[in-house]
Design a protein around this motif. Sequence first.
Motif, PDB file in Angstrom:
ATOM      1  N   VAL A 174       0.756  -1.191  -0.042  1.00 40.45           N
ATOM      2  CA  VAL A 174       0.044  -0.278  -0.049  1.00 40.45           C
ATOM      3  C   VAL A 174       0.929   1.273   0.040  1.00 40.45           C
ATOM      4  CG1 VAL A 174      -1.392   1.328   1.300  1.00 40.45           C
ATOM      5  CG2 VAL A 174      -1.871  -1.173   1.328  1.00 40.45           C
ATOM      6  N   LEU A 175       1.956   1.323   0.908  1.00 34.83           N
ATOM      7  CA  LEU A 175       2.810   2.305   1.188  1.00 34.83           C
ATOM      8  C   LEU A 175       3.731   2.762  -0.505  1.00 34.83           C
ATOM      9  CD1 LEU A 175       3.752   2.126   4.671  1.00 34.83           C
ATOM     10  CD2 LEU A 175       2.091   3.512   4.031  1.00 34.83           C
ATOM     11  N   HIS A 176       4.229   1.423  -0.860  1.00 34.73           N
ATOM     12  CA  HIS A 176       4.850   1.612  -1.966  1.00 34.73           C
ATOM     13  C   HIS A 176       4.314   2.045  -3.136  1.00 34.73           C
ATOM     14  CE1 HIS A 176       7.541   0.141  -5.180  1.00 34.73           C
ATOM     15  NE2 HIS A 176       8.433   0.245  -4.314  1.00 34.73           N
ATOM     16  N   ASP A 177       2.904   1.582  -3.365  1.00 33.54           N
ATOM     17  CA  ASP A 177       2.127   2.259  -4.489  1.00 33.54           C
ATOM     18  C   ASP A 177       1.460   3.550  -4.775  1.00 33.54           C
ATOM     19  OD1 ASP A 177       2.381  -0.516  -5.310  1.00 33.54           O
ATOM     20  OD2 ASP A 177       0.191  -0.960  -4.847  1.00 33.54           O
ATOM     21  N   GLU A 178       1.769   4.231  -3.293  1.00 33.75           N
ATOM     22  CA  GLU A 178       1.349   5.434  -2.944  1.00 33.75           C
ATOM     23  C   GLU A 178       2.375   6.086  -2.249  1.00 33.75           C
ATOM     24  OE1 GLU A 178      -2.824   6.144  -2.641  1.00 33.75           O
ATOM     25  OE2 GLU A 178      -3.233   4.245  -2.627  1.00 33.75           O
ATOM     26  N   PRO A 179       3.592   6.384  -2.639  1.00 30.66           N
ATOM     27  CA  PRO A 179       4.716   6.847  -1.855  1.00 30.66           C
ATOM     28  C   PRO A 179       4.631   8.295  -1.167  1.00 30.66           C
ATOM     29  CG  PRO A 179       5.397   6.697  -4.030  1.00 30.66           C
ATOM     30  CD  PRO A 179       4.213   6.213  -3.971  1.00 30.66           C
ATOM     31  N   ASP A 180       3.785   8.914  -1.892  1.00 29.93           N
ATOM     32  CA  ASP A 180       3.301  10.315  -1.524  1.00 29.93           C
ATOM     33  C   ASP A 180       2.255  10.462  -0.525  1.00 29.93           C
ATOM     34  OD1 ASP A 180       5.660  11.344  -3.188  1.00 29.93           O
ATOM     35  OD2 ASP A 180       4.494  11.650  -4.801  1.00 29.93           O
ATOM     36  N   GLN A 181       1.610   9.508  -0.385  1.00 32.95           N
ATOM     37  CA  GLN A 181       0.366   9.610   0.534  1.00 32.95           C
ATOM     38  C   GLN A 181       0.588   8.983   1.868  1.00 32.95           C
ATOM     39  OE1 GLN A 181      -2.522  10.399  -0.494  1.00 32.95           O
ATOM     40  NE2 GLN A 181      -3.632   9.914   1.490  1.00 32.95           N
ATOM     41  N   SER A 182      -0.020   9.534   2.830  1.00 29.64           N
ATOM     42  CA  SER A 182       0.244   8.967   4.357  1.00 29.64           C
ATOM     43  C   SER A 182      -1.098   8.533   4.735  1.00 29.64           C
ATOM     44  CB  SER A 182       0.884  10.170   5.158  1.00 29.64           C
ATOM     45  OG  SER A 182      -0.020  10.956   5.497  1.00 29.64           O
ATOM     46  N   PHE A 183      -1.004   7.391   5.462  1.00 24.20           N
ATOM     47  CA  PHE A 183      -2.079   6.793   5.988  1.00 24.20           C
ATOM     48  C   PHE A 183      -2.243   6.375   7.511  1.00 24.20           C
ATOM     49  CE2 PHE A 183      -1.178   5.239   1.923  1.00 24.20           C
ATOM     50  CZ  PHE A 183      -2.271   4.950   0.982  1.00 24.20           C
ATOM     51  N   THR A 184      -3.531   6.356   7.978  1.00 26.29           N
ATOM     52  CA  THR A 184      -3.683   6.164   9.306  1.00 26.29           C
ATOM     53  C   THR A 184      -3.688   4.643   9.425  1.00 26.29           C
ATOM     54  OG1 THR A 184      -5.878   6.169   9.154  1.00 26.29           O
ATOM     55  CG2 THR A 184      -4.829   8.166   9.816  1.00 26.29           C
ATOM     56  N   VAL A 185      -3.697   4.084  10.491  1.00 31.63           N
ATOM     57  CA  VAL A 185      -3.564   2.536  10.965  1.00 31.63           C
ATOM     58  C   VAL A 185      -5.165   2.270  10.158  1.00 31.63           C
ATOM     59  CG1 VAL A 185      -4.171   0.846  12.362  1.00 31.63           C
ATOM     60  CG2 VAL A 185      -2.486   2.286  12.641  1.00 31.63           C
ATOM     61  N   ALA A 186      -6.251   2.986  10.411  1.00 31.49           N
ATOM     62  CA  ALA A 186      -7.616   2.539   9.935  1.00 31.49           C
ATOM     63  C   ALA A 186      -7.687   2.627   8.388  1.00 31.49           C
ATOM     64  CB  ALA A 186      -8.686   3.700  10.379  1.00 31.49           C
ATOM     65  N   GLY A 187      -7.055   3.506   7.841  1.00 31.10           N
ATOM     66  CA  GLY A 187      -6.715   3.760   6.058  1.00 31.10           C
ATOM     67  C   GLY A 187      -6.204   2.485   5.649  1.00 31.10           C
ATOM     68  N   LEU A 188      -4.855   1.984   6.386  1.00 31.57           N
ATOM     69  CA  LEU A 188      -4.255   0.909   6.001  1.00 31.57           C
ATOM     70  C   LEU A 188      -5.089  -0.426   6.221  1.00 31.57           C
ATOM     71  CD1 LEU A 188      -0.490   1.592   7.413  1.00 31.57           C
ATOM     72  CD2 LEU A 188      -1.589   1.600   5.251  1.00 31.57           C
ATOM     73  N   CYS A 189      -5.944  -0.169   7.220  1.00 30.26           N
ATOM     74  CA  CYS A 189      -6.835  -1.504   7.404  1.00 30.26           C
ATOM     75  C   CYS A 189      -7.638  -1.684   6.278  1.00 30.26           C
ATOM     76  CB  CYS A 189      -7.699  -1.296   8.632  1.00 30.26           C
ATOM     77  SG  CYS A 189      -6.803  -1.609  10.207  1.00 30.26           S
ATOM     78  N   ASP A 190      -8.275  -0.539   5.773  1.00 33.84           N
ATOM     79  CA  ASP A 190      -9.295  -0.410   4.599  1.00 33.84           C
ATOM     80  C   ASP A 190      -8.500  -1.121   3.075  1.00 33.84           C
ATOM     81  OD1 ASP A 190     -11.244   0.637   6.321  1.00 33.84           O
ATOM     82  OD2 ASP A 190     -11.058   2.642   5.620  1.00 33.84           O
ATOM     83  N   LYS A 191      -7.544  -0.546   3.254  1.00 38.68           N
ATOM     84  CA  LYS A 191      -6.555  -1.090   2.030  1.00 38.68           C
ATOM     85  C   LYS A 191      -6.015  -2.281   1.924  1.00 38.68           C
ATOM     86  CE  LYS A 191      -5.859   2.836  -0.339  1.00 38.68           C
ATOM     87  NZ  LYS A 191      -5.906   3.184  -1.875  1.00 38.68           N
ATOM     88  N   THR A 192      -5.769  -2.908   3.142  1.00 36.34           N
ATOM     89  CA  THR A 192      -5.334  -4.223   3.345  1.00 36.34           C
ATOM     90  C   THR A 192      -6.345  -5.328   3.507  1.00 36.34           C
ATOM     91  OG1 THR A 192      -4.675  -3.866   5.598  1.00 36.34           O
ATOM     92  CG2 THR A 192      -2.786  -3.765   3.997  1.00 36.34           C
ATOM     93  N   ARG A 193      -7.709  -4.782   3.883  1.00 28.43           N
ATOM     94  CA  ARG A 193      -8.661  -5.619   4.359  1.00 28.43           C
ATOM     95  C   ARG A 193      -8.320  -6.590   5.451  1.00 28.43           C
ATOM     96  NH1 ARG A 193      -9.707  -6.971  -1.738  1.00 28.43           N
ATOM     97  NH2 ARG A 193     -10.698  -5.246  -2.321  1.00 28.43           N
TER      98      ARG A 193
END
Length: 129
Positions: free
Chosen positions: A53-72
């Motif tokens: 997730v972080l590698h695909d969008e290197p300019d974007q930052s994510f909260t844990v909740a956002g990472l949960c949504d992206k990684t399911r």
Amino acid sequence: MTQADLANGIAHYRLTEGTEDVVRGFLANDEDGETRSVSPLPGLPRYQRVLKVLHDEPDQSFTVAGLCDKTRRRDVAVRRSVQELHEAGYVVRDLPDQDTPGRPQFHYRLNPEAAEHASVLLLGAVEGA
């Protein structure tokens, strides 16, 4: 070491007094003598999911909740993985809303200096990403 540590393949070590210089020498980069900023982690799928997730969008930052949504994945699994990635130097975190009451909402993004190391972890298959 606990049974859980053994089951998860986690090892905890303490440096013997007087060995700090030896360890620093081992970690030093041969070319310029600077300490390496990234410690190696195994290519586990849980790290790969977050790093993808972080590698695909290197300019974007994510909260844990956002990472949960992206990684399911559930909060606990993602929180633990991102914390370990942060401690190893693959991920940097910011606290943009310091004045907000309640639990701090850290924002995580790929450490630009560790992008090459992160891509090595991503060479394996990423499950569920």
